[in-house]
Design a protein around this motif. Structure first.
Motif, PDB file in Angstrom:
ATOM      1  N   PRO A 112      -4.245  -6.175  -5.834  1.00 54.71           N
ATOM      2  CA  PRO A 112      -4.859  -6.193  -7.174  1.00 54.71           C
ATOM      3  C   PRO A 112      -3.938  -6.898  -8.173  1.00 54.71           C
ATOM      4  O   PRO A 112      -2.715  -6.843  -8.050  1.00 54.71           O
ATOM      5  CB  PRO A 112      -5.011  -4.716  -7.532  1.00 54.71           C
ATOM      6  CG  PRO A 112      -4.417  -3.935  -6.432  1.00 54.71           C
ATOM      7  CD  PRO A 112      -3.970  -4.845  -5.355  1.00 54.71           C
ATOM      8  N   LYS A 113      -4.526  -7.561  -9.143  1.00 55.96           N
ATOM      9  CA  LYS A 113      -3.745  -8.330 -10.119  1.00 55.96           C
ATOM     10  C   LYS A 113      -2.724  -7.471 -10.848  1.00 55.96           C
ATOM     11  O   LYS A 113      -1.663  -7.951 -11.230  1.00 55.96           O
ATOM     12  CB  LYS A 113      -4.672  -9.011 -11.112  1.00 55.96           C
ATOM     13  CG  LYS A 113      -5.462 -10.133 -10.503  1.00 55.96           C
ATOM     14  CD  LYS A 113      -6.288 -10.867 -11.510  1.00 55.96           C
ATOM     15  CE  LYS A 113      -7.025 -11.993 -10.800  1.00 55.96           C
ATOM     16  NZ  LYS A 113      -7.818 -12.795 -11.693  1.00 55.96           N
ATOM     17  N   SER A 114      -3.007  -6.209 -11.017  1.00 58.75           N
ATOM     18  CA  SER A 114      -2.092  -5.324 -11.742  1.00 58.75           C
ATOM     19  C   SER A 114      -0.783  -5.098 -10.985  1.00 58.75           C
ATOM     20  O   SER A 114       0.228  -4.749 -11.588  1.00 58.75           O
ATOM     21  CB  SER A 114      -2.764  -3.980 -12.017  1.00 58.75           C
ATOM     22  OG  SER A 114      -3.112  -3.349 -10.794  1.00 58.75           O
ATOM     23  N   LYS A 115      -0.769  -5.313  -9.672  1.00 61.87           N
ATOM     24  CA  LYS A 115       0.444  -5.071  -8.874  1.00 61.87           C
ATOM     25  C   LYS A 115       1.193  -6.353  -8.508  1.00 61.87           C
ATOM     26  O   LYS A 115       2.251  -6.293  -7.885  1.00 61.87           O
ATOM     27  CB  LYS A 115       0.078  -4.304  -7.607  1.00 61.87           C
ATOM     28  CG  LYS A 115      -0.486  -2.931  -7.922  1.00 61.87           C
ATOM     29  CD  LYS A 115      -0.493  -2.060  -6.717  1.00 61.87           C
ATOM     30  CE  LYS A 115      -1.025  -0.699  -7.168  1.00 61.87           C
ATOM     31  NZ  LYS A 115      -0.749   0.343  -6.244  1.00 61.87           N
ATOM     32  N   ARG A 116       0.648  -7.480  -8.892  1.00 65.82           N
ATOM     33  CA  ARG A 116       1.295  -8.748  -8.538  1.00 65.82           C
ATOM     34  C   ARG A 116       2.634  -8.941  -9.246  1.00 65.82           C
ATOM     35  O   ARG A 116       3.509  -9.643  -8.756  1.00 65.82           O
ATOM     36  CB  ARG A 116       0.362  -9.917  -8.833  1.00 65.82           C
ATOM     37  CG  ARG A 116      -0.800  -9.962  -7.869  1.00 65.82           C
ATOM     38  CD  ARG A 116      -1.727 -11.098  -8.155  1.00 65.82           C
ATOM     39  NE  ARG A 116      -2.824 -11.102  -7.191  1.00 65.82           N
ATOM     40  CZ  ARG A 116      -3.856 -11.907  -7.259  1.00 65.82           C
ATOM     41  NH1 ARG A 116      -3.941 -12.793  -8.246  1.00 65.82           N
ATOM     42  NH2 ARG A 116      -4.793 -11.853  -6.354  1.00 65.82           N
ATOM     43  N   LYS A 158      10.245  -8.831  -7.198  1.00 65.94           N
ATOM     44  CA  LYS A 158      10.997  -8.820  -5.938  1.00 65.94           C
ATOM     45  C   LYS A 158      11.503 -10.215  -5.595  1.00 65.94           C
ATOM     46  O   LYS A 158      12.629 -10.372  -5.117  1.00 65.94           O
ATOM     47  CB  LYS A 158      10.128  -8.270  -4.809  1.00 65.94           C
ATOM     48  CG  LYS A 158       9.924  -6.790  -4.912  1.00 65.94           C
ATOM     49  CD  LYS A 158       9.046  -6.262  -3.810  1.00 65.94           C
ATOM     50  CE  LYS A 158       8.831  -4.773  -4.058  1.00 65.94           C
ATOM     51  NZ  LYS A 158       7.971  -4.154  -3.079  1.00 65.94           N
ATOM     52  N   VAL A 159      10.670 -11.221  -5.854  1.00 65.72           N
ATOM     53  CA  VAL A 159      11.069 -12.605  -5.588  1.00 65.72           C
ATOM     54  C   VAL A 159      12.232 -12.996  -6.502  1.00 65.72           C
ATOM     55  O   VAL A 159      13.222 -13.582  -6.058  1.00 65.72           O
ATOM     56  CB  VAL A 159       9.864 -13.563  -5.761  1.00 65.72           C
ATOM     57  CG1 VAL A 159      10.311 -15.007  -5.786  1.00 65.72           C
ATOM     58  CG2 VAL A 159       8.844 -13.326  -4.669  1.00 65.72           C
ATOM     59  N   LYS A 160      12.123 -12.656  -7.775  1.00 66.11           N
ATOM     60  CA  LYS A 160      13.202 -12.976  -8.728  1.00 66.11           C
ATOM     61  C   LYS A 160      14.502 -12.285  -8.330  1.00 66.11           C
ATOM     62  O   LYS A 160      15.579 -12.892  -8.371  1.00 66.11           O
ATOM     63  CB  LYS A 160      12.819 -12.528 -10.138  1.00 66.11           C
ATOM     64  CG  LYS A 160      11.820 -13.388 -10.834  1.00 66.11           C
ATOM     65  CD  LYS A 160      11.565 -12.809 -12.218  1.00 66.11           C
ATOM     66  CE  LYS A 160      10.604 -13.607 -13.037  1.00 66.11           C
ATOM     67  NZ  LYS A 160      10.405 -13.028 -14.371  1.00 66.11           N
ATOM     68  N   THR A 161      14.400 -11.023  -7.936  1.00 64.19           N
ATOM     69  CA  THR A 161      15.592 -10.268  -7.541  1.00 64.19           C
ATOM     70  C   THR A 161      16.252 -10.883  -6.311  1.00 64.19           C
ATOM     71  O   THR A 161      17.476 -11.021  -6.252  1.00 64.19           O
ATOM     72  CB  THR A 161      15.225  -8.794  -7.266  1.00 64.19           C
ATOM     73  OG1 THR A 161      14.665  -8.235  -8.454  1.00 64.19           O
ATOM     74  CG2 THR A 161      16.438  -7.997  -6.841  1.00 64.19           C
ATOM     75  N   ARG A 162      15.442 -11.288  -5.342  1.00 71.29           N
ATOM     76  CA  ARG A 162      15.992 -11.897  -4.124  1.00 71.29           C
ATOM     77  C   ARG A 162      16.642 -13.228  -4.448  1.00 71.29           C
ATOM     78  O   ARG A 162      17.688 -13.576  -3.906  1.00 71.29           O
ATOM     79  CB  ARG A 162      14.877 -12.070  -3.080  1.00 71.29           C
ATOM     80  CG  ARG A 162      15.414 -12.509  -1.747  1.00 71.29           C
ATOM     81  CD  ARG A 162      16.358 -11.428  -1.198  1.00 71.29           C
ATOM     82  NE  ARG A 162      16.960 -11.836   0.040  1.00 71.29           N
ATOM     83  CZ  ARG A 162      18.229 -12.247   0.153  1.00 71.29           C
ATOM     84  NH1 ARG A 162      19.022 -12.280  -0.896  1.00 71.29           N
ATOM     85  NH2 ARG A 162      18.710 -12.600   1.316  1.00 71.29           N
ATOM     86  N   TRP A 163      16.044 -13.995  -5.353  1.00 65.39           N
ATOM     87  CA  TRP A 163      16.623 -15.269  -5.771  1.00 65.39           C
ATOM     88  C   TRP A 163      17.974 -15.033  -6.461  1.00 65.39           C
ATOM     89  O   TRP A 163      18.956 -15.691  -6.170  1.00 65.39           O
ATOM     90  CB  TRP A 163      15.684 -16.040  -6.689  1.00 65.39           C
ATOM     91  CG  TRP A 163      16.390 -17.134  -7.432  1.00 65.39           C
ATOM     92  CD1 TRP A 163      16.689 -17.182  -8.752  1.00 65.39           C
ATOM     93  CD2 TRP A 163      16.955 -18.320  -6.867  1.00 65.39           C
ATOM     94  NE1 TRP A 163      17.382 -18.323  -9.053  1.00 65.39           N
ATOM     95  CE2 TRP A 163      17.561 -19.042  -7.903  1.00 65.39           C
ATOM     96  CE3 TRP A 163      16.995 -18.844  -5.574  1.00 65.39           C
ATOM     97  CZ2 TRP A 163      18.205 -20.257  -7.693  1.00 65.39           C
ATOM     98  CZ3 TRP A 163      17.638 -20.066  -5.373  1.00 65.39           C
ATOM     99  CH2 TRP A 163      18.225 -20.750  -6.416  1.00 65.39           C
ATOM    100  N   GLN A 164      17.998 -14.092  -7.393  1.00 66.97           N
ATOM    101  CA  GLN A 164      19.230 -13.817  -8.129  1.00 66.97           C
ATOM    102  C   GLN A 164      20.335 -13.360  -7.188  1.00 66.97           C
ATOM    103  O   GLN A 164      21.496 -13.763  -7.332  1.00 66.97           O
ATOM    104  CB  GLN A 164      18.987 -12.772  -9.214  1.00 66.97           C
ATOM    105  CG  GLN A 164      18.150 -13.301 -10.351  1.00 66.97           C
ATOM    106  CD  GLN A 164      17.670 -12.210 -11.292  1.00 66.97           C
ATOM    107  OE1 GLN A 164      17.759 -11.024 -11.004  1.00 66.97           O
ATOM    108  NE2 GLN A 164      17.138 -12.620 -12.436  1.00 66.97           N
TER     109      GLN A 164
END
Length: 113
Positions: free
Chosen positions: A53-57, A63-69
């Motif tokens: 659902p769009k609310s959980k995207r 998570k992607v930002k955290t993994r990148w950082q």
């Protein structure tokens, strides 16, 4: 939950200088950054992104930002260790797994001293 492919993440971020290149004119533009992070997360999560659902995207994007950082910071720490001080012995630690993939960050990290 899909596990994030870090090599693919690095490649996707590299294609979007707005996310990492402080010399880029669009770097300060928060709207463009948010759009780029959405694209990266959508690509990495694929079908799971579509089913969610769009609310959980937003959680996927975080998570992607955290993994990148985490990857960027590990690369930066390794570069600091490699420079070291004169007279230090050889680095006794294995190099970071994604060092070669992250070399495009070298000019940016050298801007700050």
């Amino acid at each position: 939950m899909v596990r994030i492919d870090v090599k693919q993440l690095i490649s996707l971020v590299q294609e979007r200088p707005v996310l990492w290149d402080s010399r880029c004119d669009t770097y300060p533009n928060r709207e463009q950054k948010d759009c780029a992070w959405l694209e990266v997360a959508q690509t990495l999560y694929g079908s799971e992104w579509e089913a969610c659902p769009k609310s959980k995207r937003g959680g996927f994007v975080n998570k992607v930002k955290t993994r990148w950082q985490s990857s960027r910071d590990q690369y930066r720490r390794e570069q600091i260790l490699l420079k070291g001080r004169s007279g230090d012995g050889a680095l006794k630690k294995k190099p970071y797994l994604y060092t070669d993939n992250l070399r495009f960050l070298a000019p940016i990290l050298e801007l700050r001293k």
